[in-house]
Design a protein around this motif. Structure first.
Motif, mmCIF file in Angstrom:
data_model
loop_
_atom_site.group_PDB
_atom_site.id
_atom_site.type_symbol
_atom_site.label_atom_id
_atom_site.label_comp_id
_atom_site.label_asym_id
_atom_site.label_seq_id
_atom_site.Cartn_x
_atom_site.Cartn_y
_atom_site.Cartn_z
ATOM 1 N N PHE A 1 1.172 -1.248 0.067
ATOM 2 C CA PHE A 1 -0.075 -0.154 0.277
ATOM 3 C C PHE A 1 0.715 1.180 -0.052
ATOM 4 O O PHE A 1 2.343 1.026 0.162
ATOM 5 N N CYS A 2 0.187 2.390 -0.295
ATOM 6 C CA CYS A 2 1.471 3.789 -0.456
ATOM 7 C C CYS A 2 1.844 4.283 0.883
ATOM 8 O O CYS A 2 0.757 4.016 1.816
ATOM 9 N N PRO A 3 2.943 4.519 1.108
ATOM 10 C CA PRO A 3 2.968 5.261 3.010
ATOM 11 C C PRO A 3 2.431 6.339 2.714
ATOM 12 O O PRO A 3 2.425 7.027 3.777
ATOM 13 N N SER A 4 2.162 6.966 1.380
ATOM 14 C CA SER A 4 1.643 8.467 1.793
ATOM 15 C C SER A 4 0.677 8.555 2.085
ATOM 16 O O SER A 4 -0.043 9.711 2.691
ATOM 17 N N CYS A 5 -0.493 7.728 0.842
ATOM 18 C CA CYS A 5 -2.137 8.126 0.583
ATOM 19 C C CYS A 5 -2.935 7.182 1.295
ATOM 20 O O CYS A 5 -4.004 6.915 1.369
ATOM 21 N N ARG A 6 -1.810 5.496 1.788
ATOM 22 C CA ARG A 6 -2.464 4.457 2.513
ATOM 23 C C ARG A 6 -3.877 4.045 1.280
ATOM 24 O O ARG A 6 -3.868 3.291 1.301
ATOM 25 N N PHE B 1 5.326 2.333 -7.766
ATOM 26 C CA PHE B 1 4.746 3.754 -8.607
ATOM 27 C C PHE B 1 2.889 3.682 -8.106
ATOM 28 O O PHE B 1 2.190 2.629 -7.616
ATOM 29 N N CYS B 2 2.374 4.780 -7.038
ATOM 30 C CA CYS B 2 1.149 4.224 -6.427
ATOM 31 C C CYS B 2 0.403 5.647 -7.537
ATOM 32 O O CYS B 2 0.607 6.485 -8.257
ATOM 33 N N GLU B 3 -0.867 4.761 -7.866
ATOM 34 C CA GLU B 3 -1.169 5.277 -9.116
ATOM 35 C C GLU B 3 -2.393 5.976 -7.970
ATOM 36 O O GLU B 3 -3.452 6.867 -9.210
ATOM 37 N N SER B 4 -2.951 6.375 -7.071
ATOM 38 C CA SER B 4 -3.886 7.548 -6.478
ATOM 39 C C SER B 4 -2.871 8.647 -6.318
ATOM 40 O O SER B 4 -3.560 10.157 -6.475
ATOM 41 N N CYS B 5 -2.181 8.854 -5.845
ATOM 42 C CA CYS B 5 -0.811 9.849 -5.093
ATOM 43 C C CYS B 5 -0.224 10.265 -6.078
ATOM 44 O O CYS B 5 0.587 11.211 -6.320
ATOM 45 N N GLY B 6 0.529 9.271 -7.323
ATOM 46 C CA GLY B 6 2.012 9.740 -7.632
ATOM 47 C C GLY B 6 3.126 9.240 -7.093
ATOM 48 O O GLY B 6 4.617 9.699 -8.038
ATOM 49 N N PHE B 7 2.880 9.276 -5.410
ATOM 50 C CA PHE B 7 4.209 8.892 -4.914
ATOM 51 C C PHE B 7 5.054 7.815 -5.336
ATOM 52 O O PHE B 7 4.818 7.056 -5.803
ATOM 53 N N ILE B 8 6.359 7.686 -5.152
ATOM 54 C CA ILE B 8 7.284 6.145 -5.549
ATOM 55 C C ILE B 8 7.886 6.514 -4.021
ATOM 56 O O ILE B 8 8.566 7.106 -2.818
#
Ligand SMILES: [Zn+2]
Length: 397
Positions: free
Chosen positions: A9-14, A53-60
């Motif tokens: 899961f994305c560590p920035s936007c979950r 790569f997170c397709e929800s917030c763009g974080f890598i």
């Protein structure tokens, strides 16, 4: 090509799911380390880099990152203050913050302050008071007129230091070392509470440039988090900060974000924030061109060996370790040059090459100088000209 994995899961936007697009195995767990001999340098622990790569917030993020492999408390605090180009930048940045936030007799907290050089810059002329928190810091490490107004805490930032925010929180080149980014920014926000006059300033490397330039040498283990202006802005908004400034600086290599605490999700979005779709395209570009970039450098190295040229790499920092490790450099390059006298004679992790001084080149007479950070090319050429060293320069770009 990108491959979506729902195991992460994305560590920035979950958001659930990260698209995996880059892998590098057996990378030194900490590329800033130096060793007194070759054996220690090559046997230093290694880890894997798997960028998602997170397709929800763009974080890598490096989804294979294990914080237990890294121990910053055993490290000597980092210094970059040997380059004129870098010092001029730090001076200009300190002056800008002092002016923008009217920092005179104010309290400043720097998270990840290293030796405290920048904190001292902000505090010395304007009688500000500083607290620096860093697992590698040492009291009295930095000489400054502000010394009596500076306090250093040798620890990782956590809930425990929530009261130390003061008028301005500075955090430079630290957030990219934090895996759970939302937890970190959330902790800071909770610590600030309802002191809405507290300003924050963060600086991190820009992944957009790395993706555009296919700069694989700028991807290393201790950098587990990679931001665009768009993804860092989203992270701050999610953690109840309102962005007041969002820019790039230092030859567009760094992202600078200034934000203030708010009570609810801010709706202020800056024009220069990349969309997730834009970053997705940049990631595709990186995937598409990374093989040809690696081939280009492998070809350069085999030319060096075939023509029996003497080549050196200039700059012994993380970029150099990333470059040498990814390319698996062997006999093609024997030495690395660095202007920092504290690094001379030491060995870098991974390939275990030795660091020498610029003066060493007077006798070594290299044919080729590979410059890890092209922005220092002019500085380096001038130094070599003054020493009468004639060589070809290949900037890493
Ligand atoms: Zn995300």
């Amino acid at each position: 090509m990108m491959q979506k994995s729902t195991s992460y899961f994305c560590p920035s936007c979950r958001a659930t799911g990260m698209s995996i697009f880059y892998k590098a195995s057996n990378v030194p767990a900490n590329s800033c380390m130096m060793f007194s001999n070759h054996e220690e340098a090559v046997s230093f622990p290694k880890g894997n880099v798997i960028l998602g790569f997170c397709e929800s917030c763009g974080f890598i993020s490096n989804v294979a990152f294990d914080p237990l492999k890294l121990d910053y408390s055993s490290l000597a605090p980092e210094e970059q203050g040997f380059s004129g180009t870098f010092n001029t930048y730090a001076q200009r940045l300190a002056s800008r913050l002092i002016q923008n936030y009217d920092l005179h007799g104010k309290h400043i907290c720097e998270i990840g302050c290293g030796r405290g050089d920048f904190l001292a810059l902000v505090c010395q002329q304007d009688h500000n008071y500083g607290v620096g928190i860093d697992p590698s810091t040492v009291s009295g490490g930095v000489e400054s007129e502000a010394s009596s107004r500076l306090t250093f805490i040798k620890d990782y930032y956590s809930e425990r230091y929530a009261n130390y925010h003061g008028d301005l929180v500075i955090c430079r080149h630290t957030l990219e070392h934090i895996h759970d980014t939302a937890d970190f920014i959330g902790t800071l926000r909770r610590g600030i509470g309802n002191k809405f006059n507290t300003a924050t300033f963060f600086e991190v490397p820009d992944i957009t440039r790395i993706l555009h330039e296919v700069a694989f040498w700028d991807i290393y283990y201790e950098h587990c988090s990679y931001f665009t202006l768009g993804s860092i802005a989203k992270l701050f908004r999610l953690c109840n900060f309102e962005i007041t400034s969002l820019t790039k600086d230092y030859f567009d290599q760094y992202l600078l974000i200034e934000a203030k605490p708010v009570n609810q999700k801010s709706k202020i979005v800056f024009e220069n924030e990349e969309s997730v779709e834009q970053t997705a395209m940049d990631v595709e570009n990186f995937v598409l061109h990374s093989q040809e970039k690696l081939s280009f450098w492998k070809d350069q190295l085999s030319q060096i060996q075939k023509k029996k040229k003497k080549a050196i790499v200039w700059g012994s920092g993380s970029k150099c370790v990333g470059f040498m490790t990814t390319l698996g450099v062997k006999e093609e390059i024997e030495y690395i040059v660095d202007i920092n006298p504290r690094r001379h004679g030491k060995f870098i992790p991974g390939v275990g090459k030795q660091i020498v001084s610029p003066e060493f080149l007077k006798q070594y007479r290299p044919d080729t100088i590979i410059v890890m950070n092209p922005i220092y090319c002019n500085e380096i050429k001038k130094m070599m000209d003054d020493m009468g060293v004639v060589a070809d320069y290949i900037p890493c770009s």
